[in-house]
Structure formats: structure tokens, C-alpha cells
Design an enzyme around this catalytic site. Structure first.
Site, PDB file in Angstrom:
ATOM      1  N   SER A   1       0.584  -0.855   0.164  1.00  0.00           N
ATOM      2  CA  SER A   1       0.286   0.338   0.141  1.00  0.00           C
ATOM      3  C   SER A   1       1.012   1.340   0.107  1.00  0.00           C
ATOM      4  CB  SER A   1      -0.725  -0.172   0.918  1.00  0.00           C
ATOM      5  OG  SER A   1      -1.541   0.877   0.755  1.00  0.00           O
TER       6      SER A   1
ATOM      7  N   HIS B   1      -7.909  -4.920  -0.611  1.00  0.00           N
ATOM      8  CA  HIS B   1      -6.447  -4.534  -0.579  1.00  0.00           C
ATOM      9  C   HIS B   1      -6.190  -4.760   0.399  1.00  0.00           C
ATOM     10  CE1 HIS B   1      -4.507  -0.633  -0.431  1.00  0.00           C
ATOM     11  NE2 HIS B   1      -4.135  -1.086   0.500  1.00  0.00           N
TER      12      HIS B   1
END
Length: 698
Positions: free
Chosen positions: A531, A646
């Protein structure tokens, strides 16, 4: 020198589900499967990692709601998981008897949908109904369904919402406060709810009462009801950006009273108190303090705080939790945990240490019962110390409820903390877990970092890392670089916006220090991050490629000139800057790994990993960067999981596969003796590259 031009030739890869883009993904996945998953030891490693993730003797962490302890559990039999509950008396047993409330595997099979559990909001204080959230294949967007805890069934005529990035909570037995996608104007530019509405049972959500509305450029609007007995009230507010917000007390007549704290402060009400953590100096108190006010007095203009915590150069606030009559304060001193118990009393607050917390450990309050008792559940672990779950009551001795077993052999492993000196002289702490390199000599080392959003990387027992990396002789390192929260808000703010390179320099300093100490060599040093940490990895690749033998970037953020146009990216402008602002664009372009790739520079091998269903960080970041590296002849592999959101994985099978890819790839690269293999030329090209890829805002 060939650089990425403003006319991006790979925009077509931002079309998440486009036929050409998915064909390209399939080709890259096949390459990675052959090169990494085809390794002789891959299947065994994956099986051993899956064994850890599915182990029946893991600690089933719980949340108390009334007389029951609730838990969500996944294993080999329950791949998608079960939501279940038990009593404390039964929980004390080695094999508790659980009441299964919702079997997500059975639900997914019945509805032919890849449901992933996202949590539940149980109605308080009755604890009889829940608002269950389910996502398709792990995305941030969820569907919401009302669930009857007594019958174990969804309520046919209950509260239900289709897939959206919804915020919802109970506002009474027959009403909720909700923000969701109701069509044009109902979402912010970041894709989150812009309105808060009071939705009453039996009425269409579109007709619900508008309670509060944020601006389109805000990140989101929110509202909740405090159901603490004797202190029932409602609050609404808006997140102006990722770090600034404003809150209002909502009076019964619908008028609002502003909670007049700085926009960058974190504030909430607990019983008679207003608790504030300022992120800048306020009322003579430093950044990162913890302050308590009498809420009614504060609303009347009194600004006299009771100071519950004051940070210093080495100590920061980590967290805090309430019991019925006390506050448990968690702090970090040089990233090592300390816990105190604070008690309100006449003339101020008293404080006592909570004893039995080992050095270089992770200690966290798992749960409390603040309405009823001074009970607390405490988890204690360390890099080589499996978790112990303790049950205690303030003022009395605690007991061990659960003890996790060792998942990997710690023989010969040590834990040390060192400090590297960054370019500007800042001391940067980092942890080293592995064999004593003074006796073994340099060896394969994996350096992990994040450095953003005030996220702290603290000690933990990593079963997967232990089996996947430490057991085979590797060293694992965690860098506590600026941008994180290890030393409070100032540590984070030091790497905001145009100052982001301070985080990169910190990570580079740790890498150099590892080599200087003889822990590893550049050829044997790998780096990993996901991320925002994926941005860090992209920076290492393009800024200091000579420091590393291999890099893994998971669900990474890499195109810093378009991130704000992709999915939730607009909500991160406060962290990085605004590409549409002429003042910010130069530093963002300089930061952007995608734009720093060059043809005539040597890069270490890199593995880029993402998920088709990631609706937070767009998979186009990893796709485009992989394509560009391939075009210029650099060693790169790419893997895109079709589900998982995610997190990159929606179940333990996917998680084990992803981790096995990472550790196998890094071991291959950091122990190889020849040059890295370079995949063949790009073969999948768009038959008709879309002018405006869906979902990009172009």
C-alpha cells in the site's frame, strides 16, 4: 534517457475488468506461476503457511457484547468463516462450545457469491439484532443486512442496503444513522458517504431524513449514537481530509453544537468527559498529548484540561481503553510498550503501572466492558514470543486464558533494536530478528517498512514470517521510519507532502546500517512493503537500486500524478499533496516511482502484487509499472489475485499462496549466484485502448 511521458501509454491497464487488461494480467500471472510457484519448495512452503493460518489452536480473540463473547473464525473447514459466540465460562475451556450465528461459507454457496465477512454492528444495550456487513471478494464496498441474533436469521423486512462504501449504526430499536450511495450528490469526491440520514424501519432509505451533509470535496460524513446508559446522545461530523475533521453534538431538536477543538485533533465523548488528542500544540499542551475535559463545561466555554499523558522525545501515545471506572493507557518508549492504569479521583487522576509487560514486546488491550465492569482482556506477545491472552480486573491479579503455541523454531534466533542515522541526523529505530550474524556472517535479510498515515510498526509474533523466512535462515528487519506514528504526530508530520523523502532517507539509512553492521550485503538485502509501503518500495527501486538485491511491492501506490483520480485516492491528498495543485505537482512527480523509471539504469529484480478487487488502491498502479519495467527490459514479475480486496487475499488459501510467492521469490533472488532472469517482451496489447478507462475519472 527514456522516461514515462505525460502521454501515458498504459492507461488502458487502468480499466480494471477490461478484456485486454485482464488478458495481460493472465499472461503475467502465468509467468510468475512458472518462475516462482514452480519452484521445487513452493508447494511445501505454501502448505506449511496454510497450516499456520488454519491452525485450530490459534487464540480465538473475542469482543464482549453483554453476556456473550463474539468471534469470527476461519480455518480449513470454514474457508470464508463463521461468526459465533460463547460465554466466558465456556471460553475458559481448551475447546469451547461455540454457538454459530452465521456460516459465511454456507451463505456464499447458497447465494453463489464470494462473500467476505466485514463485521457486524450489534444493537446496544439489548444485543438482539446486528447490522451485518459483507463484501464481494474482499472489496471495501459492502452490502448491509439486519440479522436476528435470537433466531440466527436475516430479518426479511429489516434494514438492507446494496453494495456501497456504507457507514451505518443503530440509532434506536427501529432507526439507524446511515450514509450510503443514493445516487448523484450522495458521495464525496473520494467515493465515501457525503450525507448522514436517519432511516426509520419500514421506510425507503431514499426517503430518510437528512441529518447532516458534508461538502463534495470532503472525504466523508459520519454520524453515530452514543448508547452508554445515562449518557445517550448523537454526534455528526465530517472528515475534511484524512487528518482534519469537525464534530457536532446533535441536539434532540436537530440543532447542532460544534465541538470546538482544532480540526487536526482527535476528540470523542466518554460519559461526562470529552477526550482530546491534539495533533498540534493547543492550550499550552504539546502535540500528541491526551487531555480530558468535562464535556458540559467545555461546551459552556471552559478550556481547562486534565492532562492524562504528555509525550517526550522518546515516548508517544499508542492507544487507550476504558473500563467502567478506569482508563488503561498504552504508550510506546522507543517502540516498546508500557501500560498504566489511570483512575479519576478528587483533585485529579491517579496512575499505577500495569506490571508484567516484557521489553521489546507488543502489549495491547483486546477488549473491555466499559458499561459494566473493570474487566480487560490483554494480549502479550513478542517477535519470538507467541501470544498470551490474559483476563484481568483492575486492582486484582490477572489470569492466563489462552496461550498460543510456537509456530516456528526460535533456536538460535535473537531480537535486537538498533538506531540508524538518517541524512538529516535523525535517529531511526529498527528491529532485527534472526541468527547472530556476528558468528554466521552476512546472510539473506528482508527489510520491511511502511512510513505513512501515522501507522506504527510494533513488535509482534509473526507465524507466517517465522516459517516462511526465519526458519530457513533469513533475517527479518522492521524499520520504524518517519511518516509512521512510533514517536507520535510529529514523527508522522515530518514526512508529509513534499517532505515524503525523509521517510525514504530513513529507510535507506537502515539498509546502509544493516550492511555496515555485517548483517547482510546489498546483494542479499531484500525489501518489502504494501500500500503506502508499496510507494516506499517504488522509491527504493528508483532512488537507490544499488542498495537491494530484490524488492516486493504489494498493492502499491506508484503513479503519484494520477492517484487522486483512482478509486479512494482523493482521500490521501492530505498525506501526499494534490496533483491538480501546481504547487504540489513538482514534488509529486519527483516522488512518483512510475515516472522515475529509466531505460539506462540497472534495477534489482522486483515482484509487484495486487488484486483485481482492490477498490482502495487501484490495481492500475502495479499493472502500469510492471508493463513499463518490462518494456524497458528490466527484471520484473507481476501477480494479481482476482479477489481479496486491498488485503490481497479473501481467505487463508489465498493468503498462504501470496506469502509463499513473496518468500520463495525473495529467497530465489537473494541467494542466487547469476544475473536475474528477465521476462520476454510485452505480448498482450489493447485491441482498442479505451480513451477513458472505466472508474478512473479521466
Amino acid at each position: 534517457m527514456r522516461n514515462v511521458s505525460d502521454d501515458d501509454p498504459y492507461l488502458w491497464l487502468e480499466d480494471v475488468s477490461g478484456e485486454d487488461a485482464l488478458a495481460w494480467v493472465a499472461e503475467r500471472n502465468a509467468e510468475t506461476a512458472g518462475a516462482v510457484a514452480g519452484d521445487a519448495g513452493f508447494d511445501l512452503l505454501k502448505a506449511r503457511l496454510r497450516e499456520v493460518l488454519d491452525a485450530s489452536d490459534r487464540i480465538p480473540y473475542t469482543v464482549r457484547r453483554g453476556e456473550y463473547l463474539y468471534n469470527f473464525w476461519q480455518d480449513a473447514e470454514h474457508v470464508r468463516g463463521v461468526w459465533r459466540r460463547t460465554t466466558l465460562e465456556r471460553y475458559r475451556q481448551d475447546a469451547p462450545d461455540w454457538e454459530v450465528l452465521l456460516d459465511v461459507d454456507a451463505l456464499a454457496a447458497a447465494e453463489d457469491e464470494k462473500w467476505v465477512w466485514d463485521g457486524a454492528n450489534v444493537r446496544h444495550p439489548a444485543y438482539d439484532r446486528a447490522l451485518v456487513r459483507l463484501s464481494r471478494d474482499g472489496g471495501d464496498a459492502v452490502v448491509v443486512r439486519e440479522f436476528d441474533l435470537g433466531s440466527g436469521e436475516f430479518v426479511d423486512d429489516g434494514f438492507r442496503l446494496p453494495e456501497a462504501k456504507t457507514r451505518i449504526g443503530w440509532a434506536g430499536p427501529d432507526a439507524v444513522l446511515v450514509g450510503t450511495d443514493l445516487g448523484p450528490g450522495s458521495l464525496t469526491d473520494s467515493g465515501y458517504p457525503r450525507t448522514v440520514r436517519r432511516w426509520r424501519r419500514g421506510t425507503p432509505v431514499a426517503d430518510s431524513e437528512l441529518v447532516f451533509e458534508a461538502e463534495p470535496g470532503d472525504v466523508s460524513a459520519w454520524g453515530y449514537r452514543d448508547t452508554t446508559p445515562g449518557f445517550e446522545r448523537e454526534f455528526v461530523g465530517r472528515s475534511l481530509d484524512f487528518y482534519r475533521s469537525e464534530s457536532h453534538l446533535l441536539r434532540p431538536d436537530g440543532t447542532r453544537v460544534r465541538i470546538d477543538v482544532p480540526e487536526d485533533a482527535v476528540a470523542y465523548a466518554h460519559r461526562q468527559y470529552l477526550i482530546v488528542t491534539p495533533k498540534s500544540e493547543w492550550l499550552g499542551q504539546p502535540t500528541g498529548s491526551l487531555l480530558a475535559f468535562d464535556l458540559d463545561a467545555f461546551l459552556s466555554g471552559d478550556r481547562t484540561p486534565e492532562v492524562l499523558f504528555t509525550p517526550d522525545r522518546r515516548t508517544a501515545l499508542a492507544d487507550h481503553a476504558w473500563t467502567r471506572d478506569h482508563l488503561i493507557l498504552e504508550t510506546m518508549r522507543d517502540v516498546s510498550a508500557h501500560i498504566e492504569v489511570l483512575t479519576p479521583a478528587d483533585g485529579g487522576w491517579t496512575r499505577e503501572p500495569l506490571v508484567g509487560v516484557p521489553a521489546l514486546s507488543a502489549v495491547s488491550v483486546v477488549d473491555t466492558d466499559p458499561d459494566v465492569s473493570d474487566e480487560y482482556f490483554l494480549d502479550v506477545s513478542g517477535f519470538l514470543q507467541p501470544s498470551t491472552l490474559r483476563l484481568g480486573h483492575i486492582g486484582a491479579a490477572s489470569e492466563v486464558l489462552k496461550q498460543a503455541p510456537h509456530r516456528f523454531d526460535p533456536t538460535g534466533l535473537t531480537v535486537d533494536q538498533h538506531f540508524a542515522t538518517s541524512r538529516d541526523g535523525t535517529r531511526v529505530p529498527y528491529f532485527v530478528i534472526g541468527p547472530d550474524r556476528a558468528t554466521t556472517g552476512p546472510g539473506p535479510t528482508l527489510l520491511y517498512g511502511y512510513g505513512g498515515f501515522e501507522v506504527s510498526l510494533t513488535p509482534y509474533y509473526g507465524s507466517v514470517t517465522g516459517r516462511g523466512w526465519l526458519e530457513r535462515g533469513g533475517t527479518y528487519v522492521i524499520a520504524n521510519i518517519r511518516g509512521g506514528g512510533e514517536y507520535g504526530p510529529d514523527w508522522h508530520q515530518a514526512a508529509l507532502g513534499a517532505e515524503r523523502p525523509r521517510a525514504f532517507e530513513d529507510f535507506e539509512a537502515v539498509a546502509e546500517d544493516l550492511v555496515a553492521r555485517g548483517v547482510t550485503t546489498p546483494a542479499m538485502l531484500g525489501a518489502q512493503g504494501g500500500s503506502n509501503g508499496g510507494l516506499l518500495m517504488g522509491a527504493m527501486l528508483t532512488r537507490r537500486p544499488e542498495l537491494f538485491g530484490a524488492i516486493v511491492a504489494e498493492v502499491p501506490l506508484l503513479d503519484m500524478t494520477r492517484f487522486h483520480k483512482l478509486l479512494a485516492g482523493a482521500s490521501w491528498i492530505a498525506e501526499y499533496g494534490d496533483p491538480d495543485d501546481e504547487a504540489d505537482l513538482p514534488h509529486l512527480r519527483a516522488l512518483s516511482p512510475y515516472h522515475r523509471i529509466e531505460a539506462d539504469r540497472d534495477y534489482p529484480p522486483v515482484l509487484l502484487m495486487t488484486s483485481t478487487r482492490d477498490d482502495r488502491v487501484h490495481p492500475g498502479h502495479a499493472r502500469k509499472t510492471a508493463a513499463r519495467l518490462r518494456e524497458l527490459g528490466h527484471p520484473v514479475l507481476f501477480h494479481e489475485n482476482t479477489g481479496g480486496g486491498h488485503a490481497g487475499a479473501g481467505d487463508n488459501e489465498q493468503a498462504a499462496h501470496n506469502s509463499a510467492l513473496v518468500y520463495t521469490y525473495l529467497w530465489q533472488q537473494l541467494t542466487r549466484t547469476g544475473p536475474p532472469a528477465i521476462p520476454g517482451p510485452l505480448t498482450a496489447t489493447p485491441t482498442a485502448a479505451p480513451a477513458a478507462p472505466s472508474g478512473t475519472g479521466s
